[in-house]
Design an enzyme around this catalytic site. Structure first.
Site, PDB file in Angstrom:
ATOM      1  N   ASP A  60      27.104   0.575  45.287  1.00  0.00           N
ATOM      2  CA  ASP A  60      27.375   1.959  45.702  1.00  0.00           C
ATOM      3  C   ASP A  60      27.061   2.283  47.167  1.00  0.00           C
ATOM      4  O   ASP A  60      26.012   1.892  47.671  1.00  0.00           O
ATOM      5  CB  ASP A  60      26.496   2.939  44.913  1.00  0.00           C
ATOM      6  CG  ASP A  60      26.402   2.624  43.449  1.00  0.00           C
ATOM      7  OD1 ASP A  60      27.137   1.757  42.964  1.00  0.00           O
ATOM      8  OD2 ASP A  60      25.567   3.256  42.780  1.00  0.00           O
ATOM      9  N   GLN A  76      23.763   0.253  48.242  1.00  0.00           N
ATOM     10  CA  GLN A  76      23.028  -0.614  47.325  1.00  0.00           C
ATOM     11  C   GLN A  76      23.247  -2.057  47.762  1.00  0.00           C
ATOM     12  O   GLN A  76      24.394  -2.537  47.842  1.00  0.00           O
ATOM     13  CB  GLN A  76      23.546  -0.417  45.890  1.00  0.00           C
ATOM     14  CG  GLN A  76      23.166   0.916  45.297  1.00  0.00           C
ATOM     15  CD  GLN A  76      21.683   0.980  44.981  1.00  0.00           C
ATOM     16  OE1 GLN A  76      21.246   0.499  43.972  1.00  0.00           O
ATOM     17  NE2 GLN A  76      20.903   1.589  45.869  1.00  0.00           N
ATOM     18  N   ASP A 192      20.330   8.805  40.660  1.00  0.00           N
ATOM     19  CA  ASP A 192      21.351   8.997  41.691  1.00  0.00           C
ATOM     20  C   ASP A 192      21.380  10.417  42.260  1.00  0.00           C
ATOM     21  O   ASP A 192      22.430  11.083  42.267  1.00  0.00           O
ATOM     22  CB  ASP A 192      22.748   8.592  41.163  1.00  0.00           C
ATOM     23  CG  ASP A 192      22.753   7.201  40.546  1.00  0.00           C
ATOM     24  OD1 ASP A 192      21.845   6.417  40.878  1.00  0.00           O
ATOM     25  OD2 ASP A 192      23.644   6.911  39.728  1.00  0.00           O
ATOM     26  N   GLU A 243      27.029   8.658  36.318  1.00  0.00           N
ATOM     27  CA  GLU A 243      26.258   8.138  37.448  1.00  0.00           C
ATOM     28  C   GLU A 243      26.780   8.762  38.746  1.00  0.00           C
ATOM     29  O   GLU A 243      27.910   9.256  38.801  1.00  0.00           O
ATOM     30  CB  GLU A 243      26.424   6.615  37.567  1.00  0.00           C
ATOM     31  CG  GLU A 243      25.999   5.843  36.341  1.00  0.00           C
ATOM     32  CD  GLU A 243      26.055   4.325  36.525  1.00  0.00           C
ATOM     33  OE1 GLU A 243      25.100   3.664  36.132  1.00  0.00           O
ATOM     34  OE2 GLU A 243      27.067   3.811  37.046  1.00  0.00           O
TER      35      GLU A 243
HETATM   36  C1  FRU Z   1      26.195   2.775  39.936  1.00  0.00           C
HETATM   37  C2  FRU Z   1      24.734   2.415  39.688  1.00  0.00           C
HETATM   38  C3  FRU Z   1      23.834   3.601  39.888  1.00  0.00           C
HETATM   39  C4  FRU Z   1      22.524   2.961  40.232  1.00  0.00           C
HETATM   40  C5  FRU Z   1      22.961   1.768  41.043  1.00  0.00           C
HETATM   41  C6  FRU Z   1      22.086   0.563  40.908  1.00  0.00           C
HETATM   42  O1  FRU Z   1      27.000   1.708  40.261  1.00  0.00           O
HETATM   43  O2  FRU Z   1      24.586   1.865  38.387  1.00  0.00           O
HETATM   44  O3  FRU Z   1      23.763   4.474  38.784  1.00  0.00           O
HETATM   45  O4  FRU Z   1      21.675   3.815  40.935  1.00  0.00           O
HETATM   46  O5  FRU Z   1      24.271   1.450  40.627  1.00  0.00           O
HETATM   47  O6  FRU Z   1      22.446  -0.435  41.803  1.00  0.00           O
END
Ligand code: FRU
Length: 535
Positions: A60, A76, A192, A243
């Site tokens: 993300d 991420q 999130d 999410e």
């Molecule tokens: C979405 C997610 C989020 C989480 C992150 C972890 O793709 O699952 O909900 O914070 O990725 O990497």
């Protein structure tokens, strides 16, 4: 991320195992294999103009903000492997949202305490008091995910923490003495946080995903948050856990009317399987978000309204602090899908972003919807334009032949006129006979994209087993397409971004030709092919 999505435990440990075994940089025995495919991969698959980290895994986009002439993109990131692992926040900057420059990692996890998705805001009046020097503080809020607690079968392993920067986002400190700013209330998926300034009600607001709904919070100082309300249980798509929400106000194009928009990713349960992003439009009174009545009907009829119908636009959110003089709502997504993200055939890096997009809120009659289009900054990379007024014919028309244009960095615009009840299929192909097709089925009224013959597809059963479809409201007379092409992606914007399809592919050679076919006469007009000079 999979292990938190109410998936069977066996599946979760499969993910963890693969993370543990995936260290392409340290295992000497793997060096040769990795380096052979690595050079092929670099050449064939590293996008020309979509952001990818130099090495490692990304998912993300997080904490995007604008400051001092630079757009910041945090994301991420797992630098030490090419599958999901201990989450960091990676960092890149750009002055034009197109060309990105990777920066040192912004936020590191502590042992077992992963830094999950979140957001950042420029705290102009230092309401947080976290500004210590002359520069405006930037405050980030993210989910701290405690892997040890999760493995222990606890449910309260996600909480919201703050980090801040006093040098425009280049280095960050965790707010050790004040974290967590929101404790886990006993909800398994609680993550999130996306915060922004609500100028209408003069408060900071935050939206947070909590399993099958979002929670809204308010704050005066970004440190103490008060729960306001929730939204979404039994509304819209619920095929998976919610999410990465985003919540903001927007002006309806061409008016002074304000509406509120909730962007909401979910996985699985997306428009065409796996990860997907829906949205809602309504009103916010400072406490509660209420769906617009017309939009509510649409949500019921269509089950969900999607920001993108493609399989590869997930967890996207908007930029914070875009100057008022600019005023755009700028969005970027992760161009992959949890269904196969960890299996796609790249090794040095895995994951990229979509093209940055401008989102607009439009009203037709009494119906509100969002349209999205690539940001205009892409135009400054146009090095050559080929224009054709119109092309007519039956059967198959070739309109980009090999060698005429490099289709791994191009924007192709065209209109289809006087459509009949038939299918119009566009074919991107290479000399190996691989092809990716997309187009419009004007008998059953939908757009489609099919990558089943596009090259490497067998790394995951879910990658190409179904044709992506986006329903259209009845028979179309004319149709306008804009397609943005990179080495491994197609982004299709239909009728000025009313419908979008974003998909990745892995052909064994670049696609070099583009043609269209139909049983009916094809009338292609306003063909403009732009070559981009970028990589
Ligand atoms: C979405 C997610 C989020 C989480 C992150 C972890 O793709 O699952 O909900 O914070 O990725 O990497």
């Amino acid at each position: 991320m999979k292990s938190k999505k109410h998936l069977p435990l066996a599946f979760c440990s499969a993910v963890l195992l693969s993370i543990g075994s995936c260290k392409p940089y340290s295992a000497a025995a793997q060096t040769t294999a990795v380096s052979v495919s690595a050079s092929v991969e670099e050449q064939l698959y590293r996008p020309n103009f979509h952001y990818t980290p130099k090495k490692g895994w990304m998912n993300d986009p997080n904490g995007m903000f604008y400051a001092d002439g630079q757009y910041h993109l945090l994301y991420q990131y797992y630098p030490d492997g090419n599958k999901w692992g201990p989450m960091h926040w990676g960092h890149a900057i750009s002055i034009d949202l197109i060309k990105w420059e990777e920066q040192p990692i912004a936020i590191y996890p502590d042992k077992d305490k992963y830094i999950f998705s979140g957001s950042a805001t420029v705290d102009i009046n230092n309401t947080s008091g976290l500004g210590t020097g002359k520069m405006t503080p930037i405050v980030a809020i993210y989910t701290l995910h405690d892997m040890a607690k999760e493995k222990d079968n606890k449910i309260d392993f996600e909480q919201q923490d703050i980090a801040y920067s006093n040098d425009n986002g280049f280095t960050w400190q965790k707010f050790e003495e004040g974290n967590p700013v929101i404790k886990n209330p006993g909800i398994r998926d609680f993550r999130d946080p996306k915060m922004s300034w609500d100028g209408m009600h003069k408060q900071w607001i935050m939206v947070l995903a909590a399993q099958d709904r979002v929670q809204l919070y308010k704050s005066k100082n970004l440190k103490n948050w008060e729960y306001l309300s929730d939204f979404g249980k039994n509304i819209g798509a619920h095929g998976g856990v919610w999410e990465c929400p985003d919540f903001f106000q927007m002006k309806v194009e061409g008016t002074n009317e304000i509406k509120w928009v909730l962007i909401q990713s979910l996985n699985p349960g997306g428009a065409n399987g796996g990860s997907g992003t829906q949205y809602f439009i309504g009103d916010f009174d400072g406490t509660t978000f209420t769906l617009d009545s017309n939009f509510a009907k649409r949500t019921e009829q269509e089950k969900a309204v999607w920001l993108d119908y493609g399989k590869d636009n997930y967890a996207g959110v908007t930029w914070n602090n875009v100057p008022n003089s600019d005023g755009r709502k700028l969005f970027i997504g992760w161009m992959s899908n949890w269904d196969y993200a960890q299996q796609v055939p790249t090794f040095i890096w895995r994951g990229s972003t979509t093209i940055a997009r401008e989102i607009k809120l439009v009203k037709k009659g009494s119906a509100y919807s969002l349209i999205s289009n690539p940001v205009k900054e892409i135009d400054k990379y146009i090095s050559k334009t080929i224009k054709e007024k119109s092309l007519k014919g039956k059967g198959k028309l070739d309109f980009v032949t090999a060698g005429k244009i490099d289709l791994t960095k191009a924007i192709v615009n065209f209109d289809l006129k006087n459509l009949k009840q038939d299918t119009y299929t566009f074919i991107l192909s290479n000399t190996l006979g691989e092809s990716l097709t997309f187009g419009i089925n004007n008998s059953d009224h939908y757009l489609f994209a099919d990558r089943s013959k596009s090259g490497k597809t067998d790394f995951s059963e879910k990658f190409a087993s179904t044709v992506t479809k986006a329903a259209l409201e009845g028979e179309q007379k004319d149709a306008a397409f804009k397609i943005v092409l990179d080495k491994t992606s197609i982004e299709l914007f239909y009728n000025n971004g009313e419908k979008v399809i974003t998909e990745i592919f892995f052909s064994n050679q670049p696609f070099t030709s583009l043609s269209v076919s139909s049983n009916q006469e094809i009338e292609l007009s306003n063909l403009v092919i732009n070559q981009l000079n970028i990589n």
